[in-house]
Structures are given as structure tokens and as C-alpha cells.
Design a protein around this motif. Sequence first.
Motif, PDB file in Angstrom:
ATOM      1  N   VAL A 136       0.829  -1.202   0.000  1.00  0.00           N
ATOM      2  CA  VAL A 136       0.000   0.000   0.000  1.00  0.00           C
ATOM      3  C   VAL A 136       0.867   1.257   0.000  1.00  0.00           C
ATOM      4  N   LEU A 137       1.897   1.279   0.822  1.00  0.00           N
ATOM      5  CA  LEU A 137       2.791   2.444   0.850  1.00  0.00           C
ATOM      6  C   LEU A 137       3.482   2.632  -0.496  1.00  0.00           C
ATOM      7  N   SER A 138       3.908   1.550  -1.109  1.00  0.00           N
ATOM      8  CA  SER A 138       4.531   1.626  -2.429  1.00  0.00           C
ATOM      9  C   SER A 138       3.563   2.233  -3.443  1.00  0.00           C
ATOM     10  N   TYR A 139       2.315   1.769  -3.431  1.00  0.00           N
ATOM     11  CA  TYR A 139       1.287   2.285  -4.334  1.00  0.00           C
ATOM     12  C   TYR A 139       1.036   3.769  -4.079  1.00  0.00           C
ATOM     13  N   LEU A 140       0.890   4.149  -2.801  1.00  0.00           N
ATOM     14  CA  LEU A 140       0.630   5.545  -2.477  1.00  0.00           C
ATOM     15  C   LEU A 140       1.763   6.464  -2.914  1.00  0.00           C
ATOM     16  N   PHE A 141       2.987   6.047  -2.666  1.00  0.00           N
ATOM     17  CA  PHE A 141       4.123   6.880  -3.064  1.00  0.00           C
ATOM     18  C   PHE A 141       4.226   6.969  -4.580  1.00  0.00           C
ATOM     19  N   GLU A 142       3.954   5.886  -5.277  1.00  0.00           N
ATOM     20  CA  GLU A 142       3.961   5.895  -6.743  1.00  0.00           C
ATOM     21  C   GLU A 142       2.929   6.883  -7.270  1.00  0.00           C
ATOM     22  N   GLY A 144      -4.833  14.004 -16.881  1.00  0.00           N
ATOM     23  CA  GLY A 144      -3.432  13.804 -16.533  1.00  0.00           C
ATOM     24  C   GLY A 144      -3.042  12.367 -16.784  1.00  0.00           C
ATOM     25  N   ALA A 145      -1.921  11.972 -16.247  1.00  0.00           N
ATOM     26  CA  ALA A 145      -1.384  10.625 -16.468  1.00  0.00           C
ATOM     27  C   ALA A 145      -2.315   9.537 -15.928  1.00  0.00           C
ATOM     28  N   ASN A 146      -3.119   9.863 -14.925  1.00  0.00           N
ATOM     29  CA  ASN A 146      -3.991   8.861 -14.308  1.00  0.00           C
ATOM     30  C   ASN A 146      -5.446   8.962 -14.750  1.00  0.00           C
ATOM     31  N   GLY A 147      -5.730   9.777 -15.760  1.00  0.00           N
ATOM     32  CA  GLY A 147      -7.101   9.896 -16.246  1.00  0.00           C
ATOM     33  C   GLY A 147      -7.578  11.333 -16.238  1.00  0.00           C
ATOM     34  N   SER A 148      -8.884  11.504 -16.508  1.00  0.00           N
ATOM     35  CA  SER A 148      -9.428  12.859 -16.583  1.00  0.00           C
ATOM     36  C   SER A 148      -9.608  13.449 -15.188  1.00  0.00           C
ATOM     37  N   ASN A 149      -9.514  14.769 -15.133  1.00  0.00           N
ATOM     38  CA  ASN A 149      -9.736  15.469 -13.863  1.00  0.00           C
ATOM     39  C   ASN A 149     -11.163  15.247 -13.380  1.00  0.00           C
ATOM     40  N   PHE A 150     -12.118  15.208 -14.318  1.00  0.00           N
ATOM     41  CA  PHE A 150     -13.509  14.975 -13.943  1.00  0.00           C
ATOM     42  C   PHE A 150     -13.677  13.594 -13.309  1.00  0.00           C
ATOM     43  N   GLU A 151     -13.079  12.558 -13.884  1.00  0.00           N
ATOM     44  CA  GLU A 151     -13.180  11.207 -13.314  1.00  0.00           C
ATOM     45  C   GLU A 151     -12.581  11.172 -11.912  1.00  0.00           C
ATOM     46  N   TYR A 152     -11.461  11.863 -11.725  1.00  0.00           N
ATOM     47  CA  TYR A 152     -10.826  11.901 -10.402  1.00  0.00           C
ATOM     48  C   TYR A 152     -11.763  12.555  -9.387  1.00  0.00           C
ATOM     49  N   LEU A 153     -12.355  13.696  -9.778  1.00  0.00           N
ATOM     50  CA  LEU A 153     -13.297  14.382  -8.896  1.00  0.00           C
ATOM     51  C   LEU A 153     -14.503  13.493  -8.602  1.00  0.00           C
ATOM     52  N   GLU A 154     -15.063  12.904  -9.639  1.00  0.00           N
ATOM     53  CA  GLU A 154     -16.243  12.057  -9.464  1.00  0.00           C
ATOM     54  C   GLU A 154     -15.945  10.846  -8.580  1.00  0.00           C
ATOM     55  N   ASN A 155     -14.810  10.196  -8.812  1.00  0.00           N
ATOM     56  CA  ASN A 155     -14.426   9.043  -7.985  1.00  0.00           C
ATOM     57  C   ASN A 155     -14.223   9.451  -6.530  1.00  0.00           C
ATOM     58  N   THR A 156     -13.628  10.619  -6.313  1.00  0.00           N
ATOM     59  CA  THR A 156     -13.401  11.109  -4.949  1.00  0.00           C
ATOM     60  C   THR A 156     -14.726  11.383  -4.251  1.00  0.00           C
ATOM     61  N   VAL A 157     -15.636  12.072  -4.942  1.00  0.00           N
ATOM     62  CA  VAL A 157     -16.948  12.386  -4.365  1.00  0.00           C
ATOM     63  C   VAL A 157     -17.695  11.096  -4.015  1.00  0.00           C
ATOM     64  N   HIS A 158     -17.703  10.140  -4.935  1.00  0.00           N
ATOM     65  CA  HIS A 158     -18.414   8.884  -4.682  1.00  0.00           C
ATOM     66  C   HIS A 158     -17.775   8.104  -3.532  1.00  0.00           C
ATOM     67  N   ALA A 159     -16.450   8.062  -3.483  1.00  0.00           N
ATOM     68  CA  ALA A 159     -15.762   7.340  -2.410  1.00  0.00           C
ATOM     69  C   ALA A 159     -16.059   7.970  -1.052  1.00  0.00           C
ATOM     70  N   LEU A 160     -16.044   9.293  -0.984  1.00  0.00           N
ATOM     71  CA  LEU A 160     -16.354   9.958   0.286  1.00  0.00           C
ATOM     72  C   LEU A 160     -17.773   9.623   0.747  1.00  0.00           C
ATOM     73  N   HIS A 161     -18.695   9.565  -0.193  1.00  0.00           N
ATOM     74  CA  HIS A 161     -20.074   9.189   0.167  1.00  0.00           C
ATOM     75  C   HIS A 161     -20.127   7.736   0.646  1.00  0.00           C
ATOM     76  N   GLU A 162     -19.402   6.852  -0.036  1.00  0.00           N
ATOM     77  CA  GLU A 162     -19.385   5.441   0.363  1.00  0.00           C
ATOM     78  C   GLU A 162     -18.812   5.261   1.769  1.00  0.00           C
ATOM     79  N   PHE A 163     -17.804   6.085   2.120  1.00  0.00           N
ATOM     80  CA  PHE A 163     -17.203   6.019   3.448  1.00  0.00           C
ATOM     81  C   PHE A 163     -18.057   6.743   4.500  1.00  0.00           C
ATOM     82  N   GLY A 164     -19.117   7.411   4.038  1.00  0.00           N
ATOM     83  CA  GLY A 164     -19.993   8.116   4.966  1.00  0.00           C
ATOM     84  C   GLY A 164     -19.469   9.461   5.416  1.00  0.00           C
ATOM     85  N   VAL A 165     -18.562  10.061   4.631  1.00  0.00           N
ATOM     86  CA  VAL A 165     -18.009  11.367   4.982  1.00  0.00           C
ATOM     87  C   VAL A 165     -18.071  12.314   3.772  1.00  0.00           C
TER      88      VAL A 165
END
Length: 123
Positions: free
Chosen positions: A13-19, A72-93
Motif C-alpha cells: 500500500v505504501l509503495s502504491y501511495l508513493f507511486e 493527466g497521467a492517471n485519467g481525466s480530472n472529472f473522473e478523479y473528482l467524481e471518484n473522490t466524491v463517490h468514495a467519500l459518500h461510500e465512506f460516509g463522509v
Amino acid sequence: MAIDISAEQRKEVLSYLFEREMRAHVYTPTWVSIAIDGRVTPALTFIVKREHRQFVCMPEDEMVAIIASSAGANGSNFEYLENTVHALHEFGVPDPALDALHRRVCTHIDTAKLTTAAKSAAA
């Protein structure tokens, strides 16, 4: 938000996060102490370097347009925002500010699609 990582998964996990997070050196990885259910534990956080060239403060209208149209290198900015918003909702925050930004970007994208379709129909 904190995620508990088992000792067996820690290296992977740390390797993935730092990458992922340290590719452009925008952040300073920092160990902090946090309290969860009354227990103090170490946690790794990534603190943005405000002096970094990729850190930008801008008007929200400009931010919406950039997020709607950039990638960017990891995909569209919109997808990143959307994934973040959905993940925060899934975590209940959910984050009301990110929710509002997401709605504005969705509206911007929908408006751009309608404008493009109208121009195509008129041509």
C-alpha cells in the motif's frame, strides 16, 4: 478519514501511495498522530506544497472549466473528482464543497455537450 492497513499489506500500500502521490513531488509525506476511538496511532498524510508550480489557487469558474476538460497521467480530472466524491459518500463522509464543485462541473459538461450538439445540428 483514515484507513487502517494491515501489517501484511503495509509495504504494498505504501509503495502504491508513493507511486501515485509523489510522481510530481507536489506533496510532502508526513507522519502524524491521530486518535481513533480514543486510541492514538501513527498515520501517513500527504501535505501539499503550496509553493509547488502545480498548486494553483483560481476562481471557481476557471476551476470548473479546467476540471471539465483536462486529463493527466492517471485519467481525466472529472473522473478523479467524481471518484473522490463517490468514495467519500461510500465512506460516509461526504464533503459538501466537493459535492457542489462536482455538480457545477457536471452542469458545465452537459452545457458543453448541448452547445456542441446544437452547432452540429445547425451546420
